[in-house]
Design a protein around this motif. Structure first.
Motif, PDB file in Angstrom:
ATOM      1  N   GLU A 146       0.739  -1.328  -0.016  1.00 24.28           N
ATOM      2  CA  GLU A 146       0.020   0.003   0.037  1.00 24.28           C
ATOM      3  C   GLU A 146       0.934   1.320   0.274  1.00 24.28           C
ATOM      4  N   THR A 147       2.132   1.233   0.380  1.00 25.16           N
ATOM      5  CA  THR A 147       3.067   2.358   0.515  1.00 25.16           C
ATOM      6  C   THR A 147       4.092   2.021  -0.502  1.00 25.16           C
ATOM      7  N   ARG A 148       4.037   1.062  -1.271  1.00 28.57           N
ATOM      8  CA  ARG A 148       5.015   0.700  -2.296  1.00 28.57           C
ATOM      9  C   ARG A 148       6.374   0.095  -1.605  1.00 28.57           C
ATOM     10  N   TYR A 149       6.217  -0.513  -0.347  1.00 27.24           N
ATOM     11  CA  TYR A 149       7.249  -0.778   0.485  1.00 27.24           C
ATOM     12  C   TYR A 149       8.288   0.303   0.710  1.00 27.24           C
ATOM     13  N   GLN A 150       7.783   1.580   1.022  1.00 21.63           N
ATOM     14  CA  GLN A 150       8.615   2.551   1.289  1.00 21.63           C
ATOM     15  C   GLN A 150       8.148   3.293   2.670  1.00 21.63           C
ATOM     16  N   PRO A 151       8.742   3.765   3.333  1.00 21.05           N
ATOM     17  CA  PRO A 151       8.347   4.402   4.788  1.00 21.05           C
ATOM     18  C   PRO A 151       7.689   5.786   4.544  1.00 21.05           C
ATOM     19  N   GLY A 178      12.783  -2.249  -5.613  1.00 27.95           N
ATOM     20  CA  GLY A 178      12.867  -1.778  -6.740  1.00 27.95           C
ATOM     21  C   GLY A 178      11.797  -0.275  -6.817  1.00 27.95           C
ATOM     22  N   THR A 179      11.008  -0.170  -5.702  1.00 25.77           N
ATOM     23  CA  THR A 179      10.098   0.907  -5.688  1.00 25.77           C
ATOM     24  C   THR A 179      11.070   2.276  -5.349  1.00 25.77           C
ATOM     25  N   MET A 180      10.394   3.386  -5.964  1.00 22.45           N
ATOM     26  CA  MET A 180      10.939   4.704  -5.917  1.00 22.45           C
ATOM     27  C   MET A 180       9.864   5.635  -4.953  1.00 22.45           C
TER      28      MET A 180
END
Length: 221
Positions: A146-151, A178-180
Motif C-alpha cells: 500500500e506504500t510501495r514498500y517505502q516508509p 525496486g520502488t521509488m
C-alpha cells in the motif's frame, strides 16, 4: 578469544550463497547466478578505454586528498547539475571506496552509540548489519504494497510513540523492492524529519537505471 558484540554482526547472507554457488560450480554443476545484484556484463567500453589511457600515461595515484580527487569531486557535482539541475558545490562531495564505507562514515558522523535509526522492511540487510556493528539500533519499519514498500510519516509517527528516532535511511530506487519515492512522498519524509530533528540519509546508488519516471534526488528538495 571472546569476540566483542560487534564481532557477532549478522552475516550478509548473499555472500554466503555466492560462496556456495562457487563451490558448486567448481564441482562441475551449472549455476545460474541470481544471488547478488550486479550487471551480467562488464564495464562500459568507454570506461575501459579511459582506464587504459590513464594507466598508459602513468596517471596512477598513491594517497589522494582525504575527501577524494578534486577533479572527480567536480565531475560528480557536474553530474548533479546535468541530471537534477542542481548547483552543487564540489566541496560538499566526498569520494569513498564504495557505498558501504560511505555509510560507515555517515553513521559515525551523525549518530551516537545506542541511537535509533529507522529503515524500511523489507530492505537491504547490510544497512542493519552496519548500524548494529557501530552500536546503533536499526529500527525496522514494516512496510507493505500500500506504500510501495517505502516508509511514510505515518510509519515514523507510530515508531516515535515508542521512543525517539534519530535517523531515517531511505533508498530510492530501493533494494530489493525496486520502488521509488516520488517528489511528493520524498518531500513529506523530508518535512517530517526536519520537524522532528531526525537525520535523513538517502541512498541513491541506483539512480540512472530507472524505467519510466526519473528518480528524484533528496538534494533537489
Amino acid at each position: 578469544m571472546k569476540l566483542s558484540d560487534r564481532g557477532r554482526t549478522a552475516p550478509f547472507i548473499a555472500m554466503d550463497v555466492l560462496a556456495e554457488a562457487g563451490r558448486l560450480e567448481a564441482a562441475g554443476h551449472r549455476v545460474l547466478h541470481m544471488e547478488v545484484g550486479e550487471p551480467a556484463y562488464g564495464a562500459p567500453r568507454a570506461a575501459l578505454e579511459a582506464l587504459a589511457r590513464a594507466t598508459a600515461s602513468q596517471a596512477t595515484y598513491g594517497y589522494t586528498q582525504g575527501l577524494g580527487l578534486p577533479a572527480l569531486r567536480e565531475a560528480v557535482a557536474a553530474l548533479y547539475e546535468r541530471r537534477h539541475g542542481l548547483s552543487l558545490d564540489p566541496a560538499r562531495v566526498v569520494i569513498t571506496a564504495g557505498s558501504s564505507s560511505g555509510f560507515v562514515l555517515a553513521f559515525l558522523a551523525m549518530f551516537e552509540a545506542g541511537q535509533r535509526v529507522a529503515l524500511a522492511d523489507p530492505g537491504y540487510p547490510a544497512y542493519r548489519n552496519i548500524l548494529g556493528s557501530l552500536g546503533l539500533t536499526p529500527l525496522r519499519l514494516e512496510t507493505g504494497i500500500e506504500t510501495r514498500y517505502q516508509p511514510t510519516p505515518a510509519h515514523l509517527a507510530a515508531a516515535r510513540a515508542e521512543g525517539p528516532i534519530h535517523g531515517l535511511l531511505v533508498a530510492s530506487p530501493a533494494n530489493p523492492t525496486g520502488t521509488m519515492l516520488d517528489r511528493a512522498a520524498q518531500s513529506a519524509l523530508i518535512a517530517d524529519c526536519a520537524a522532528n530533528g531526525t537525520v535523513l540519509i538517502a541512498d541513491e546508488i541506483y539512480h540512472g537505471i530507472t524505467y519510466g519516471a526519473e528518480a528524484v534526488s533528496a538534494l533537489e528538495l
